[in-house]
Design an enzyme around this catalytic site. Sequence first.
Site, PDB file in Angstrom:
ATOM      1  CG  HIS A 262      -1.828  -1.129   1.025  1.00  0.00           C
ATOM      2  ND1 HIS A 262      -3.201  -1.042   1.770  1.00  0.00           N
ATOM      3  CD2 HIS A 262      -2.372  -1.735   0.473  1.00  0.00           C
ATOM      4  CE1 HIS A 262      -3.953  -1.670   1.743  1.00  0.00           C
ATOM      5  NE2 HIS A 262      -3.268  -2.668   0.059  1.00  0.00           N
TER       6      HIS A 262
ATOM      7  CE1 TYR B 289      -5.577   3.560   8.975  1.00  0.00           C
ATOM      8  CE2 TYR B 289      -6.463   3.503  10.967  1.00  0.00           C
ATOM      9  CZ  TYR B 289      -4.919   3.106  10.143  1.00  0.00           C
ATOM     10  OH  TYR B 289      -4.182   2.982   9.990  1.00  0.00           O
TER      11      TYR B 289
ATOM     12  N   PRO C 104      -4.711   0.218  18.458  1.00  0.00           N
ATOM     13  CG  PRO C 104      -6.300  -1.101  17.854  1.00  0.00           C
ATOM     14  CD  PRO C 104      -5.985  -0.507  18.915  1.00  0.00           C
TER      15      PRO C 104
ATOM     16  CE  LYS D  49       3.202   3.936  13.312  1.00  0.00           C
ATOM     17  NZ  LYS D  49       3.630   3.048  12.098  1.00  0.00           N
TER      18      LYS D  49
ATOM     19  CE1 TYR E 127      -0.893   3.545   7.577  1.00  0.00           C
ATOM     20  CE2 TYR E 127      -0.990   4.201   9.697  1.00  0.00           C
ATOM     21  CZ  TYR E 127      -1.538   2.995   8.620  1.00  0.00           C
ATOM     22  OH  TYR E 127      -2.624   2.454   8.098  1.00  0.00           O
TER      23      TYR E 127
HETATM   24  P1  FAS Z   1       0.980 -11.598  21.512  1.00  0.00           P
HETATM   25  O1  FAS Z   1      -0.152 -11.572  22.737  1.00  0.00           O
HETATM   26  O2  FAS Z   1       0.223 -12.242  20.061  1.00  0.00           O
HETATM   27  O3  FAS Z   1       1.504 -12.968  21.937  1.00  0.00           O
HETATM   28  C1  FAS Z   1       1.350 -14.145  23.905  1.00  0.00           C
HETATM   29  C2  FAS Z   1       1.572 -14.609  24.045  1.00  0.00           C
HETATM   30  O4  FAS Z   1       1.754 -15.683  24.341  1.00  0.00           O
HETATM   31  C3  FAS Z   1       0.297 -15.585  22.721  1.00  0.00           C
HETATM   32  O5  FAS Z   1       0.675 -16.751  22.011  1.00  0.00           O
HETATM   33  C4  FAS Z   1      -0.400 -16.339  24.384  1.00  0.00           C
HETATM   34  O6  FAS Z   1      -0.859 -17.625  24.762  1.00  0.00           O
HETATM   35  C5  FAS Z   1       1.126 -16.417  25.210  1.00  0.00           C
HETATM   36  N1  FAS Z   1       1.244 -16.468  26.782  1.00  0.00           N
HETATM   37  C6  FAS Z   1       0.460 -16.215  27.502  1.00  0.00           C
HETATM   38  N2  FAS Z   1       0.419 -16.201  28.347  1.00  0.00           N
HETATM   39  C7  FAS Z   1       1.779 -17.298  29.060  1.00  0.00           C
HETATM   40  C8  FAS Z   1       2.017 -17.830  29.998  1.00  0.00           C
HETATM   41  N3  FAS Z   1       1.942 -17.760  30.975  1.00  0.00           N
HETATM   42  N4  FAS Z   1       3.357 -18.499  29.865  1.00  0.00           N
HETATM   43  C9  FAS Z   1       3.123 -18.725  27.837  1.00  0.00           C
HETATM   44  N5  FAS Z   1       2.983 -18.710  26.772  1.00  0.00           N
HETATM   45  C10 FAS Z   1       1.632 -17.196  27.514  1.00  0.00           C
HETATM   46  N6  FAS Z   1      -2.174  -4.213  16.365  1.00  0.00           N
HETATM   47  C11 FAS Z   1      -2.403  -3.535  15.196  1.00  0.00           C
HETATM   48  O7  FAS Z   1      -0.310  -3.206  14.793  1.00  0.00           O
HETATM   49  N7  FAS Z   1      -3.081  -3.634  14.230  1.00  0.00           N
HETATM   50  C12 FAS Z   1      -4.167  -4.379  14.998  1.00  0.00           C
HETATM   51  O8  FAS Z   1      -4.998  -3.711  14.565  1.00  0.00           O
HETATM   52  C13 FAS Z   1      -3.909  -5.079  16.594  1.00  0.00           C
HETATM   53  N8  FAS Z   1      -5.468  -5.018  16.191  1.00  0.00           N
HETATM   54  C14 FAS Z   1      -5.756  -5.792  18.142  1.00  0.00           C
HETATM   55  C15 FAS Z   1      -6.577  -6.857  18.886  1.00  0.00           C
HETATM   56  C16 FAS Z   1      -6.749  -7.567  19.755  1.00  0.00           C
HETATM   57  C17 FAS Z   1      -8.515  -7.811  20.159  1.00  0.00           C
HETATM   58  C18 FAS Z   1      -5.411  -7.859  20.767  1.00  0.00           C
HETATM   59  C19 FAS Z   1      -5.096  -8.045  21.770  1.00  0.00           C
HETATM   60  C20 FAS Z   1      -4.289  -7.144  19.698  1.00  0.00           C
HETATM   61  C21 FAS Z   1      -4.120  -5.929  18.864  1.00  0.00           C
HETATM   62  N9  FAS Z   1      -3.232  -5.725  17.770  1.00  0.00           N
HETATM   63  C22 FAS Z   1      -3.200  -5.003  16.645  1.00  0.00           C
HETATM   64  C23 FAS Z   1      -1.378  -6.005  18.900  1.00  0.00           C
HETATM   65  C24 FAS Z   1      -1.079  -7.019  18.567  1.00  0.00           C
HETATM   66  O9  FAS Z   1      -1.683  -7.487  17.567  1.00  0.00           O
HETATM   67  C25 FAS Z   1       0.225  -7.052  19.014  1.00  0.00           C
HETATM   68  O10 FAS Z   1       1.032  -6.477  18.759  1.00  0.00           O
HETATM   69  C26 FAS Z   1       1.158  -8.719  18.841  1.00  0.00           C
HETATM   70  O11 FAS Z   1       0.151  -9.430  18.632  1.00  0.00           O
HETATM   71  C27 FAS Z   1       1.777  -8.787  20.170  1.00  0.00           C
HETATM   72  O12 FAS Z   1       3.012  -9.499  19.581  1.00  0.00           O
HETATM   73  P2  FAS Z   1       3.106 -10.399  20.466  1.00  0.00           P
HETATM   74  O13 FAS Z   1       4.523  -9.480  21.068  1.00  0.00           O
HETATM   75  O14 FAS Z   1       3.745 -12.153  20.483  1.00  0.00           O
HETATM   76  O15 FAS Z   1       2.001 -11.202  22.322  1.00  0.00           O
HETATM   77  C1  PHB Z   2      -6.464  -4.390  10.479  1.00  0.00           C
HETATM   78  O1  PHB Z   2      -6.530  -4.757   9.106  1.00  0.00           O
HETATM   79  O2  PHB Z   2      -6.711  -5.671  11.559  1.00  0.00           O
HETATM   80  C2  PHB Z   2      -5.808  -3.267  10.968  1.00  0.00           C
HETATM   81  C3  PHB Z   2      -5.296  -2.096  10.074  1.00  0.00           C
HETATM   82  C4  PHB Z   2      -4.656  -0.627  10.594  1.00  0.00           C
HETATM   83  C5  PHB Z   2      -5.404  -0.248  11.986  1.00  0.00           C
HETATM   84  C6  PHB Z   2      -5.898  -1.192  12.582  1.00  0.00           C
HETATM   85  C7  PHB Z   2      -6.551  -2.807  12.544  1.00  0.00           C
HETATM   86  O3  PHB Z   2      -4.197   1.148  12.601  1.00  0.00           O
END
Ligand code: FAS
Ligand code: PHB
Length: 403
Positions: free
Chosen positions: A75, A204, A296, A300, A394
Amino acid sequence: MKSLVTQVAIIGAGPSGLLLGQLLARQGIETIIVERVSPEYVLGRIRAGILEQGFVDLVREAGVAQRMESEGEVHDGFEIAVDGQRTHIDLKRLTGGRTVLCYGQTEITRDLMEARSESQLVTYYESSAVELHGLQSEKPWVTFKCRGVSHRLDCDYIAGCDGFHGVSRQTIPASARKEYEKIYPFGWLGLLSETPPVSEELVYCKSERGFALASRRSRTRSRYYLQVPLTDKVEDWSDEAFWDELKRRLPADAAEQLVTGPSLEKSIAPLRSFVCEPMQYGKLFLVGDAAHIVPPTGAKGLNLAASDVAILFQLLKRAYRDGDVACVARYSEIALRRVWHAERFSWWMSSLLHDFDACQVNDMDSEIASRFTASELDYYLNHEEGQAVIANQYAGLPHESII
Ligand code: FAS
Ligand code: PHB
């Protein structure tokens, strides 16, 4: 008790843990990952979709970029719509060539899982009672249970990649860490559908009814979000109600083109800004969501996790390859510089684009604050230098160097 030994113990098989494990393996540095849930559960969490160039480069370095490069969509820009008025932010022109890649976090996690499995690297899924020990000693260790068997994993370092609700950050004594947090008075209701996206680029939307985001996963798969009150439950929202509300918040021309269909996934995510300082304690390093959370709105979260991985990977490579074990003490200082830049940008984008009035009851300040926000949006969206500020943040600041 089954005894195990490795060089770097990684807690969590999300994108952070898997990417770090893959990068270290290519340098011959051994890892064992301990993960709380099943691979299927990890892949079932629908999250991020936008990858910065720094992330893409790291996945290439990890040797796992093939599907991302063939299926991901480059993009060159994105849109911000205010009350239906659409403004294109030309990332490529405003940043001197930088772009972002649209490729779901689920897919990148799947690619990393498959690569780890093909390399026969060890991951203990569905582990419980995970505890970290001896963090201030030369040889820390992890204990956990898996398939009814108690394990002790001795190692040189522990990477806490276990997300916001993980055990790693909680193992650092409260007296040794400071946490910064801002909870937003709303959440994001997300919907995934096998329908053609409403726009080629992400849109957005700030509307008087609240924020909406039109994102995408491919030419046939869409990801949409609506700002909702924290009191809402996902069962309060039928697919039909979601589509009707989204149409009211999208610019009129986009709403007319919206193709609706059954939701493949629907969930509500709370929004918070959170940072734990420092991001390390003895031989434990906090990585990704274990150390910080961003709303989000700036895309980032996942990208910030990747920049933590990049820094820790470089430091551990230097420690094992060059014997410079002292350098790992700089991890937190280096990582936090970029963390706070991303935190501020994500807070700023959230403050600009969400409707806070709906959350405040006749607060006089909120009226003048709305005027300030309208003026800020007018300046940044209608002036080249303003758009360049948004574009550079961004597209993602360059990853920090450890030199
Ligand atoms: P994660 O949370 O992905 O992974 C952590 C892992 O550790 C999981 O698999 C969990 O099961 C495991 N774990 C937890 N406790 C444990 C324990 N005690 N023992 C062993 N394992 C354990 N970011 C964006 O950039 N754009 C978005 O749109 C966006 N949407 C999101 C929506 C939601 C609902 C959430 C919660 C986050 C969102 N994020 C978004 C942020 C997300 O993408 C995170 O930044 C990303 O998953 C970070 O990755 P990890 O640091 O690996 O953490
Ligand atoms: C998504 O595609 O999940 C997404 C993209 C951009 C954002 C947040 C979520 O800022």
